[in-house]
Design a protein around this motif. Structure first.
Motif, PDB file in Angstrom:
ATOM      1  N   LYS A   1     -12.080  -6.499  -4.064  1.00  0.00           N
ATOM      2  CA  LYS A   1     -12.543  -7.664  -3.171  1.00  0.00           C
ATOM      3  C   LYS A   1     -12.086  -8.970  -3.452  1.00  0.00           C
ATOM      4  O   LYS A   1     -12.047  -9.240  -4.716  1.00  0.00           O
ATOM      5  CB  LYS A   1     -13.956  -7.789  -2.811  1.00  0.00           C
ATOM      6  N   GLY A   2     -11.379  -9.822  -2.739  1.00  0.00           N
ATOM      7  CA  GLY A   2     -10.898 -11.143  -3.283  1.00  0.00           C
ATOM      8  C   GLY A   2      -9.552 -11.035  -3.640  1.00  0.00           C
ATOM      9  O   GLY A   2      -8.873 -12.083  -3.929  1.00  0.00           O
ATOM     10  N   THR A   3      -8.749  -9.740  -3.864  1.00  0.00           N
ATOM     11  CA  THR A   3      -7.380  -9.861  -4.156  1.00  0.00           C
ATOM     12  C   THR A   3      -6.533 -10.350  -3.120  1.00  0.00           C
ATOM     13  O   THR A   3      -6.590 -10.244  -2.097  1.00  0.00           O
ATOM     14  CB  THR A   3      -6.993  -8.265  -4.504  1.00  0.00           C
TER      15      THR A   3
ATOM     16  N   THR B   1      -4.932 -14.953 -13.697  1.00  0.00           N
ATOM     17  CA  THR B   1      -3.610 -15.271 -13.214  1.00  0.00           C
ATOM     18  C   THR B   1      -2.868 -14.311 -12.632  1.00  0.00           C
ATOM     19  O   THR B   1      -1.695 -14.383 -12.028  1.00  0.00           O
ATOM     20  CB  THR B   1      -2.920 -15.991 -14.229  1.00  0.00           C
ATOM     21  N   VAL B   2      -2.978 -13.044 -12.730  1.00  0.00           N
ATOM     22  CA  VAL B   2      -2.393 -11.682 -12.219  1.00  0.00           C
ATOM     23  C   VAL B   2      -3.110 -11.356 -11.021  1.00  0.00           C
ATOM     24  O   VAL B   2      -4.372 -11.346 -10.919  1.00  0.00           O
ATOM     25  CB  VAL B   2      -2.102 -10.594 -13.259  1.00  0.00           C
ATOM     26  N   HIS B   3      -2.544 -10.506 -10.290  1.00  0.00           N
ATOM     27  CA  HIS B   3      -2.880  -9.757  -9.311  1.00  0.00           C
ATOM     28  C   HIS B   3      -3.161  -8.248  -9.492  1.00  0.00           C
ATOM     29  O   HIS B   3      -2.195  -7.706  -9.975  1.00  0.00           O
ATOM     30  CB  HIS B   3      -2.036  -9.852  -7.994  1.00  0.00           C
ATOM     31  N   PHE B   4      -4.527  -7.649  -9.208  1.00  0.00           N
ATOM     32  CA  PHE B   4      -4.640  -6.437  -9.771  1.00  0.00           C
ATOM     33  C   PHE B   4      -4.903  -5.539  -8.666  1.00  0.00           C
ATOM     34  O   PHE B   4      -5.675  -5.780  -7.623  1.00  0.00           O
ATOM     35  CB  PHE B   4      -5.972  -6.367 -10.716  1.00  0.00           C
ATOM     36  N   VAL B   5      -3.836  -4.703  -8.356  1.00  0.00           N
ATOM     37  CA  VAL B   5      -3.823  -3.682  -7.033  1.00  0.00           C
ATOM     38  C   VAL B   5      -3.821  -2.393  -7.536  1.00  0.00           C
ATOM     39  O   VAL B   5      -2.439  -1.785  -7.517  1.00  0.00           O
ATOM     40  CB  VAL B   5      -2.735  -4.111  -6.275  1.00  0.00           C
ATOM     41  N   PRO B   6      -5.018  -1.537  -7.816  1.00  0.00           N
ATOM     42  CA  PRO B   6      -4.758  -0.043  -8.158  1.00  0.00           C
ATOM     43  C   PRO B   6      -4.079   0.610  -7.201  1.00  0.00           C
ATOM     44  O   PRO B   6      -4.071   0.445  -6.071  1.00  0.00           O
ATOM     45  CB  PRO B   6      -6.135   0.163  -8.440  1.00  0.00           C
ATOM     46  N   ALA B   7      -3.477   1.627  -7.580  1.00  0.00           N
ATOM     47  CA  ALA B   7      -2.745   2.571  -6.469  1.00  0.00           C
ATOM     48  C   ALA B   7      -2.800   4.143  -6.828  1.00  0.00           C
ATOM     49  O   ALA B   7      -2.870   4.504  -8.197  1.00  0.00           O
ATOM     50  CB  ALA B   7      -1.270   2.067  -6.434  1.00  0.00           C
TER      51      ALA B   7
END
Ligand code: NAP
Length: 323
Positions: A155-157, A119-125
């Motif tokens: 992929k798929g974010t 249910t969360v979006h994972f966007v490493p930075a």
């Protein structure tokens, strides 16, 4: 006067050292989040963050920090991110974006992703900006201005979640690029990790020298050594984790570096001035290229405000009320 528009309602920072405190300061200056909640591992750091007043709320646990947050950023050493992801997972709000600032990205994806709910979006930075200082006092709002921040969404974010985080980092002054995590690790191995390894090594080598006194090393350090000592003063925990987490890419670059050192060694032994001159001419052009694209400045201590020069200005807030 109306308040600037915000990108996120509630920003949770886990870890408030150099990077976390710089994000807090910059996000507040830019009105990037409705409120900022922070937590850190030690009571001393939490107390100091409260004293500095750089967050709206300082809480004692990771779970309390992420409760109701729509952006969560882990600002802690790379090696600690997996355990913290596991710790916060049950408390994350649906639809939240979870990010980090780690200097290595492949291991972050491997360590964190399995724990995070769908249910969360994972966007490493990775904001490619820093100094050799640590802790909440070391941060400043302009740290990211005109520096790169690299996002490595798996992929798929959801592209909308990525776009929003891009807007967040731009608001903090950074230029943003998106790439694959493994490619990031290869690029940073040569541009950041290997230079740190060389600096740590050369300072150690000088320290071990018997025939040159310590006072001579300090006295004549302007001959090039001084710049290495600044890099070699970087946080030991952070850099231990970087080399452990980016082992393969660093070993690959180290192998190439050793081959090149052997070639230079041979040129010096043979008195081959042409080979030395040719290589030094090519590397001088690389330095000029870095200065030309604005990734270094006249200040000797790159990446932090110089006492004699005005601070680099933050960009205009997202939607200011100046009119
Ligand atoms: P820092 O100033 O040393 O701050 C580290 C923070 O992490 C502190 O709040 C510390 O808490 C917390 N922490 C340390 N170990 C922890 C653990 N095992 N579990 C939970 N929290 C822990 O470090 P920093 O320079 O901000 O670096 C943070 C991250 O940014 C690292 O992943 C690093 O790779 C990345 N980064 C650093 C730079 C740079 O130049 N420094 C640049 C780009 C990215 P306490 O204070 O309570 O101990």
């Amino acid at each position: 006067m109306s308040k600037p528009a915000t990108l996120y309602n509630r920003l949770a920072l886990i870890g408030v050292g150099l990077i976390g405190s710089s994000i807090a300061r910059a996000a507040r200056a830019q009105g990037a989040a409705g409120s900022i909640v922070a937590t850190a591992r030690s009571p001393q750091t939490r107390r100091r963050v409260a004293e500095l007043g750089i967050a709206d709320q300082v809480v004692e646990s990771n779970s309390a920090a992420v409760e109701g947050a729509d952006l969560v950023i882990l600002c802690i050493p790379v090696g600690a991110c997996g355990a913290v992801a596991k710790d916060i997972a049950p408390h994350l709000a649906a639809g939240a974006t979870v990010s980090d600032v780690g200097s290595v990205k492949g291991s972050i994806v491997r360590d964190m992703a399995p724990h995070l709910p769908k249910t969360v979006h994972f966007v490493p930075a990775h904001p490619v900006a820093g100094t050799e200082y640590s802790g909440p006092d070391a941060g400043f709002a302009e740290l990211f201005v005109n520096r790169w921040c690299i996002l490595t969404p798996p992929k798929g974010t959801d592209p909308k979640a990525v776009e929003k985080l891009v807007a967040f980092w731009r608001l903090l002054g950074a230029n943003v690029e998106t790439m694959d995590a493994d490619h990031h690790d290869l690029v940073l191995a040569i541009t950041s990790h290997l230079p740190h390894l060389i600096a740590y090594t050369i300072v150690h080598t000088a320290e071990e020298l018997q025939s040159v006194t310590r006072s001579e090393v300090l006295k004549f350090s302007a001959g090039g050594f001084r710049d290495f000592t600044r890099i070699a003063a970087s946080d030991p925990t952070m850099w231990r984790d970087v080399f452990l987490a980016n082992k393969d890419a660093v070993l690959e670059m180290l192998g190439r570096f050793n081959e090149d050192v052997s070639l230079l060694t041979k040129a010096i032994r043979r008195g081959d001035g042409d080979a030395l001159f040719e290589q030094f001419t090519r590397t001088r052009a690389i330095r000029k290229g870095i200065v030309d694209i604005g990734q270094d400045s006249a200040t000797p201590d790159f990446g932090r405000p110089h006492p004699d020069l005005p601070h680099t200005a933050l960009p205009k807030p997202y939607a200011s009320d100046e009119n």
